[in-house]
Scaffold this active site. Structure first.
Site, short mmCIF file in Angstrom:
data_model
loop_
_atom_site.label_atom_id
_atom_site.label_comp_id
_atom_site.label_asym_id
_atom_site.label_seq_id
_atom_site.Cartn_x
_atom_site.Cartn_y
_atom_site.Cartn_z
N ASP A 38 -83.10 -26.16 29.07
CA ASP A 38 -82.93 -27.55 29.47
C ASP A 38 -82.87 -28.47 28.26
O ASP A 38 -82.12 -29.46 28.25
CB ASP A 38 -84.07 -27.99 30.39
CG ASP A 38 -83.97 -27.30 31.74
OD1 ASP A 38 -84.93 -27.35 32.52
OD2 ASP A 38 -82.91 -26.68 32.00
N SER A 83 -86.92 1.86 46.35
CA SER A 83 -85.53 2.24 46.14
C SER A 83 -85.31 3.60 46.81
O SER A 83 -86.17 4.06 47.56
CB SER A 83 -85.19 2.27 44.66
OG SER A 83 -85.97 3.23 44.04
N LEU A 84 -84.19 4.23 46.56
CA LEU A 84 -83.87 5.47 47.26
C LEU A 84 -83.59 6.59 46.27
O LEU A 84 -83.02 6.35 45.21
CB LEU A 84 -82.61 5.27 48.11
CG LEU A 84 -82.73 4.40 49.35
CD1 LEU A 84 -81.35 4.06 49.90
CD2 LEU A 84 -83.57 5.09 50.41
N LYS A 119 -74.18 2.69 52.65
CA LYS A 119 -75.00 2.08 51.60
C LYS A 119 -74.18 0.95 51.00
O LYS A 119 -73.19 1.18 50.31
CB LYS A 119 -75.35 3.11 50.53
CG LYS A 119 -76.28 2.57 49.47
CD LYS A 119 -76.80 3.69 48.60
CE LYS A 119 -77.90 3.24 47.67
NZ LYS A 119 -77.55 2.15 46.80
N CYS A 409 -78.67 3.81 7.86
CA CYS A 409 -79.53 3.91 6.68
C CYS A 409 -79.06 5.02 5.74
O CYS A 409 -79.66 5.23 4.69
CB CYS A 409 -80.98 4.15 7.07
SG CYS A 409 -81.29 5.78 7.76
S1 IVH Z 1 -82.92 1.60 52.73
C1 IVH Z 1 -87.12 2.36 51.77
N1 IVH Z 1 -80.44 1.32 53.57
O1 IVH Z 1 -79.85 0.53 48.06
C2 IVH Z 1 -85.66 2.33 51.85
N2 IVH Z 1 -80.96 0.62 51.37
O2 IVH Z 1 -80.60 2.39 46.01
C3 IVH Z 1 -85.07 1.18 51.14
N3 IVH Z 1 -79.11 -0.36 50.14
O3 IVH Z 1 -82.82 -1.11 47.20
C4 IVH Z 1 -83.67 0.95 51.28
N4 IVH Z 1 -77.61 -0.17 51.73
O4 IVH Z 1 -80.95 -2.52 48.26
C5 IVH Z 1 -81.31 1.16 52.56
N5 IVH Z 1 -78.30 1.08 54.43
C6 IVH Z 1 -79.15 0.92 53.43
C7 IVH Z 1 -78.77 0.34 52.20
C8 IVH Z 1 -79.71 0.22 51.19
C9 IVH Z 1 -77.85 -0.58 50.48
C10 IVH Z 1 -79.69 -0.65 48.81
C11 IVH Z 1 -81.06 -1.28 48.87
C12 IVH Z 1 -81.95 -0.39 48.02
C13 IVH Z 1 -80.95 0.36 47.21
C14 IVH Z 1 -81.51 1.70 46.78
#
Ligand code: IVH
Length: 696
Positions: A38, A83-84, A119, A409
């Site tokens: 800012d 995450s997955l 996904k 280096c």
């Molecule tokens: S399930 C505990 N379902 O992928 C399970 N995630 O790589 C949590 N994502 O952080 C996620 N499509 O942002 C789920 N049909 C879907 C999804 C999905 C996209 C994303 C989600 C997650 C990430 C993991």
């Protein structure tokens, strides 16, 4: 730079503000605080007001979408956003389902129903409803803490602000931009001279994370729900049932969500979605499978940051051809030399790629690449782009000569037997390695010092302000020097010093990760921290192991040396902490065997307060106790172990005086007898179930 020349100052401000905009909006890696930002904007505006004739065509005041007052507020998630795990082949998916069956100890004729849905390549968002009203929306952030985007989310048409759910109900899903909307928006951006987004995902992220909701309102964002977080009452006891309820409440759920009862049906759905991929209105990068029964999901629980009950079946990588212009060598923080391909820009799966990794000398040999060749570049998910094929292969050419010296280096580059990588042997005399370590040290998953990004670390290092991590915590003594060189308001320096002070107290796992020891990534650092709980405890263990190594080294023959190494590995927890393997143990001991590393760490630790790990287990009668499972149990050993660990208990494989409880199933033998001999408490599976239930 001449400070009294307003034209020069305005030129500098335009470039500097544009750079920070890019760091903040495109790369999510701001280097300066909001207040500093800012201050730059305010200075620019004041100078322009005083010298209207000098206003530049690229003036920051003319750009749209520039962040202004403050970054978004950080708020902790009520339940972490996980995450997955990823699978890439039919085999991975078969194994996933087999693992679920094993964990739950299912009978052969038990059916495992699963859901499957696309996904979506967007960014995940958690919508919190209380008594049906949308009260808060958070981005995923680091999974524990997200950014408050409530006002922005209220501008997204797909997201109902009222739903028919009672109590607390957090809906989780993906905010995304449709491909068509993205293209049209980029045309508008180009027409108005504003910056272009690289792909729909970046555009969605940039649009959602705006400070001004009116900017978000103008952006074509959409939403698809795929799960939930904290919930008072679930409307069903299956994944599909809850998703149908969410859809009934008026929130979009993928029309491609199905429930199936076999791996074959999962794979058929995957094939169908993959075939439709190009025609879908939005980008997807795979199909997500989830165990349908919620009681099973609960039993399966999670490992690290991903649930055991779900997996993402990713689509194969996307590829493109381009020209390889040059091969540069990058020096990593552990001295690893990585060849990087500089490419003619090419679009791979919607992203423009100009650099790709060539991995190592062997890979260069395998591909037979030389500058000037046409190559195939591949991008898969979040993995950095890589060169995977050479279309100009010519076996008659000698392989490209991998440099035998460090480009930074000039120390010799060496390759140890059995290793694929060349490494710079310069160690801490190699400036590139030292800078890389310092950058890593201050980075997001390590000390996370706001305002101390890549560029500042490089500058400070070059100017001799910081040579080792401890110097960062002594910067406050050089405040005047900093102010003189920064040529910015004092407040900018003070903000940086305050950000550093904030990190003087640091959790043990972050501290360990920040040291940049080979093989000690964030997850391993956490495992080590959990296992040894304090810095003093960890160092005592390491010193023990090193002392025995030193005492024995001169007299050892090969068999004894091997034996001793195994013992040292056991000390580092390789045996009772399966995640910590021998590689980690060796790397840890090697690191602390070097006196200069010990000096650097001791110097640093002297500046810090390193927090012990406090185990956050559910309070239970077995917290802190050692439990042994034996005999035939109806649950799998993995599940038993997961339950015990969730209660803060340790699971051992054999009964001894230090065992606190033996859980004996049918046909228990020698372990049960041993327990009786030693007077260790014994219970059966029902007794164990009661202990678990008591702490739920
Ligand atoms: S399930 C505990 N379902 O992928 C399970 N995630 O790589 C949590 N994502 O952080 C996620 N499509 O942002 C789920 N049909 C879907 C999804 C999905 C996209 C994303 C989600 C997650 C990430 C993991």
């Amino acid at each position: 730079m001449n400070m009294s020349d307003p034209a020069a100052r305005l030129a500098w401000l335009a470039a500097e503000i544009a750079r920070h905009d890019a760091l903040y909006h495109d790369r999510d890696t701001p280097e300066i605080t909001d207040a500093d930002y800012d201050a730059l904007v305010a200075e620019n505006r004041a100078l322009e007001a005083a010298h209207p004739a000098l206003v530049r065509s690229d003036s920051p005041s003319n750009r749209v979408g520039v962040a202004s007052t403050s970054h978004l507020a950080k708020v902790a998630h009520a339940r972490p956003m996980l995450s997955l795990d990823n699978g890439f082949s039919a085999g991975d998916i078969t194994e996933f389902v087999a693992r679920v069956r094993r964990f739950l100890a299912l009978a052969e004729d038990d059916v495992v129903a699963l859901t499957a849905e696309p996904k979506i390549d967007g960014l995940s968002c958690s919508l919190r409803y209380e008594d049906g009203r949308l009260v808060r929306a958070l981005t995923r952030g680091d999974g524990q803490v997200g950014e408050d985007v409530t006002a922005n989310v209220r501008t997204i048409g797909d997201i109902a602000t009222e739903i028919a759910a009672r109590g607390v109900f957090e809906v989780r899903g993906e905010v995304y931009m449709a491909k068509e909307d993205f293209a049209a928006m980029n045309v508008r951006q180009a027409e108005s001279g504003a910056k272009l987004f690289a792909n729909p995902r970046n555009a969605a992220a940039g649009s959602l994370r705006q400070l001004d909701p009116e900017v978000t309102r103008m952006r074509p964002l959409r939403f698809l729900a795929h799960g939930w977080g904290e919930v008072d009452t679930l409307p069903a006891d299956t994944q599909i049932g809850v998703m149908h309820a969410i859809r009934q409440w008026g929130l979009p759920v993928s029309p491609d969500l199905v429930r199936v009862e076999s791996v074959e049906a999962l794979l058929a759905h995957y094939a169908r979605i993959e075939a439709e991929r190009a025609d879908l209105p939005f980008d997807i990068d795979g199909v997500v499978y989830k165990v349908d029964r919620l009681d099973w999901q609960r039993r399966l629980g999670q490992v690290a940051r991903a649930p055991r009950w779900a997996i993402a079946h990713k689509f194969p990588a996307q590829q493109a051809q381009t020209r390889l212009n040059a091969i540069d060598i990058q020096v990593g923080r552990t001295g690893k030399l990585t060849p990087v391909a500089r490419l003619d820009p090419v679009t791979v799966g919607g992203v423009v790629v100009t650099n790709a990794t060539l991995h190592n000398a062997d890979e260069i040999g395998r591909l037979g690449v030389h500058p000037g060749d046409r190559v195939v570049v591949q991008r898969a998910g979040d993995v950095i782009p890589q060169v995977v094929d050479n279309l100009t292969r010519d076996p008659a050419r000698a392989p490209w000569p991998f440099p035998q010296a460090c480009p930074d280096c000039d120390s010799a580059a060496e390759r140890e037997p059995g290793e694929v990588d060349y490494r710079c042997t310069g160690g801490l005399i190699c400036p590139a390695q030292r800078v890389e370590r310092l950058i890593h040290f201050a980075s997001r998953h390590a000390f996370d010092i706001r305002g101390l990004g890549l560029v500042r670390v490089e500058e400070f290092f070059k100017d001799g302000l910081i040579a080792s991590p401890a110097d960062i915590f002594r910067l406050h003594r050089r405040r005047d020097e900093l102010i003189a060189r920064e040529r910015l308001a004092d407040v900018s320096v003070d903000n940086l010093l305050a950000a550093i002070e904030e990190k003087r107290t640091i959790p043990l796992d972050r501290f360990l990760f920040a040291l940049g020891i080979r093989h000690v990534g964030a997850v391993t650092a956490r495992d080590l921290a959990r296992r040894w709980t304090s810095f003093a405890g960890l160092m005592a263990m390491i010193d023990d192991a090193l002392a025995s190594r030193a005492a024995l080294a001169p007299v050892l023959g090969e068999p004894e040396r091997k034996f001793e190494l195994r013992r040292q590995r056991a000390l580092v927890g390789a045996i009772d902490t399966p995640q910590i393997g021998p590689e980690v143990a060796d790397a840890l001991l090697d690191f602390f065997a070097e006196q200069h590393n010990r000096d650097v760490v001791a110097d640093l630790a002297g500046e810090l307060i390193i927090l012990d790990v406090v185990h956050q287990a559910r309070a239970s009668s077995v917290t802190g106790k050692t439990v042994v499972f034996t005999g035939k149990l109806t649950m799998s050993r993995d599940e038993a172990k997961a339950q015990a660990e969730a209660l803060g208990a340790k699971v051992a494989g054999s009964v001894s005086k230090s065992t606190d409880l033996v859980v004996a199933g049918a046909d228990a033998g020698s372990k049960l007898r041993k327990a009786a001999e030693l007077g260790v408490a014994v219970t059966d599976e029902d007794g164990w179930a009661a202990i678990v239930a008591a702490s739920a």
